[in-house]
Design a protein around this motif. Sequence first.
Motif, PDB file in Angstrom:
ATOM      1  N   GLY A 125       0.830  -1.186   0.000  1.00  0.00           N
ATOM      2  CA  GLY A 125       0.000   0.000   0.000  1.00  0.00           C
ATOM      3  C   GLY A 125       0.871   1.244   0.000  1.00  0.00           C
ATOM      4  O   GLY A 125       2.065   1.189   0.266  1.00  0.00           O
ATOM      5  N   VAL A 126       0.227   2.352  -0.339  1.00  0.00           N
ATOM      6  CA  VAL A 126       0.905   3.644  -0.368  1.00  0.00           C
ATOM      7  C   VAL A 126       0.089   4.616   0.463  1.00  0.00           C
ATOM      8  O   VAL A 126      -1.135   4.673   0.339  1.00  0.00           O
ATOM      9  CB  VAL A 126       1.049   4.162  -1.819  1.00  0.00           C
ATOM     10  N   VAL A 127       0.768   5.359   1.314  1.00  0.00           N
ATOM     11  CA  VAL A 127       0.116   6.387   2.120  1.00  0.00           C
ATOM     12  C   VAL A 127       0.882   7.685   1.903  1.00  0.00           C
ATOM     13  O   VAL A 127       2.096   7.735   2.088  1.00  0.00           O
ATOM     14  CB  VAL A 127       0.109   6.031   3.620  1.00  0.00           C
ATOM     15  N   GLU A 128       0.153   8.711   1.475  1.00  0.00           N
ATOM     16  CA  GLU A 128       0.747  10.041   1.352  1.00  0.00           C
ATOM     17  C   GLU A 128       0.278  10.859   2.548  1.00  0.00           C
ATOM     18  O   GLU A 128      -0.908  10.856   2.876  1.00  0.00           O
ATOM     19  CB  GLU A 128       0.336  10.718   0.053  1.00  0.00           C
ATOM     20  N   PHE A 129       1.216  11.541   3.183  1.00  0.00           N
ATOM     21  CA  PHE A 129       0.870  12.272   4.393  1.00  0.00           C
ATOM     22  C   PHE A 129       1.624  13.593   4.467  1.00  0.00           C
ATOM     23  O   PHE A 129       2.631  13.793   3.792  1.00  0.00           O
ATOM     24  CB  PHE A 129       1.188  11.436   5.638  1.00  0.00           C
ATOM     25  N   SER A 135       4.680   7.208   1.063  1.00  0.00           N
ATOM     26  CA  SER A 135       5.408   6.080   1.641  1.00  0.00           C
ATOM     27  C   SER A 135       4.860   4.761   1.128  1.00  0.00           C
ATOM     28  O   SER A 135       3.647   4.585   1.001  1.00  0.00           O
ATOM     29  CB  SER A 135       5.270   6.091   3.166  1.00  0.00           C
ATOM     30  N   ARG A 136       5.759   3.827   0.895  1.00  0.00           N
ATOM     31  CA  ARG A 136       5.371   2.475   0.476  1.00  0.00           C
ATOM     32  C   ARG A 136       5.429   1.559   1.691  1.00  0.00           C
ATOM     33  O   ARG A 136       6.399   1.569   2.450  1.00  0.00           O
ATOM     34  CB  ARG A 136       6.319   1.957  -0.592  1.00  0.00           C
ATOM     35  N   PHE A 137       4.376   0.768   1.848  1.00  0.00           N
ATOM     36  CA  PHE A 137       4.275  -0.216   2.917  1.00  0.00           C
ATOM     37  C   PHE A 137       4.074  -1.582   2.286  1.00  0.00           C
ATOM     38  O   PHE A 137       3.381  -1.708   1.273  1.00  0.00           O
ATOM     39  CB  PHE A 137       3.101   0.115   3.844  1.00  0.00           C
ATOM     40  N   VAL A 138       4.688  -2.597   2.868  1.00  0.00           N
ATOM     41  CA  VAL A 138       4.574  -3.963   2.352  1.00  0.00           C
ATOM     42  C   VAL A 138       4.331  -4.918   3.516  1.00  0.00           C
ATOM     43  O   VAL A 138       4.574  -4.583   4.674  1.00  0.00           O
ATOM     44  CB  VAL A 138       5.845  -4.390   1.572  1.00  0.00           C
ATOM     45  N   ARG A 139       3.866  -6.098   3.185  1.00  0.00           N
ATOM     46  CA  ARG A 139       3.726  -7.147   4.202  1.00  0.00           C
ATOM     47  C   ARG A 139       5.067  -7.867   4.340  1.00  0.00           C
ATOM     48  O   ARG A 139       5.709  -8.205   3.364  1.00  0.00           O
ATOM     49  CB  ARG A 139       2.676  -8.159   3.765  1.00  0.00           C
ATOM     50  N   HIS A 140       5.449  -8.087   5.572  1.00  0.00           N
ATOM     51  CA  HIS A 140       6.668  -8.843   5.869  1.00  0.00           C
ATOM     52  C   HIS A 140       6.343  -9.745   7.051  1.00  0.00           C
ATOM     53  O   HIS A 140       5.920  -9.260   8.098  1.00  0.00           O
ATOM     54  CB  HIS A 140       7.825  -7.894   6.212  1.00  0.00           C
TER      55      HIS A 140
END
Length: 138
Positions: free
Chosen positions: A93-97, A114-119
């Motif tokens: 997912g991407v979140v702009e803040f 920002s890029r978020f990934v599952r880990h």
Amino acid sequence: MARKTKTITACPCGRGFPYAECCAPAHRGHAPATAEALMRSRYSAFALDDDEYVLRSWHPDTRPATIENDPHLRWVGLDILESTGGGMFDAEGVVEFRAHYRDHGKPGDMVERSRFVRHDGQWVYWGPILADGSLATI
């Protein structure tokens, strides 16, 4: 008769909930369900100088060894501008803040996509997405 008082401290992430019900569970080890929730908990961790959580919620491939806090910098507000993906069934997912701060008492803000990934089944911060669409490397 003693008066009962209850202190409810608003969460720094700006959702309007008490910290204990909002970002504190993530800081204590409960994995946020969405990328946006992780973003909010990371912002709160920065605001509260919780370096351990900031590092723990960062992907190990892009995580720095340490974070240096600036004692003159205070994070004072967060606006989520856009959030795409990052849901319960997404892999990224991407979140702009926009994060508001005070540096030596002077107001300022920063904007990041920002890029978020599952880990290992949990959301983690990968890193910023640069203006040209590429990912920053550390």
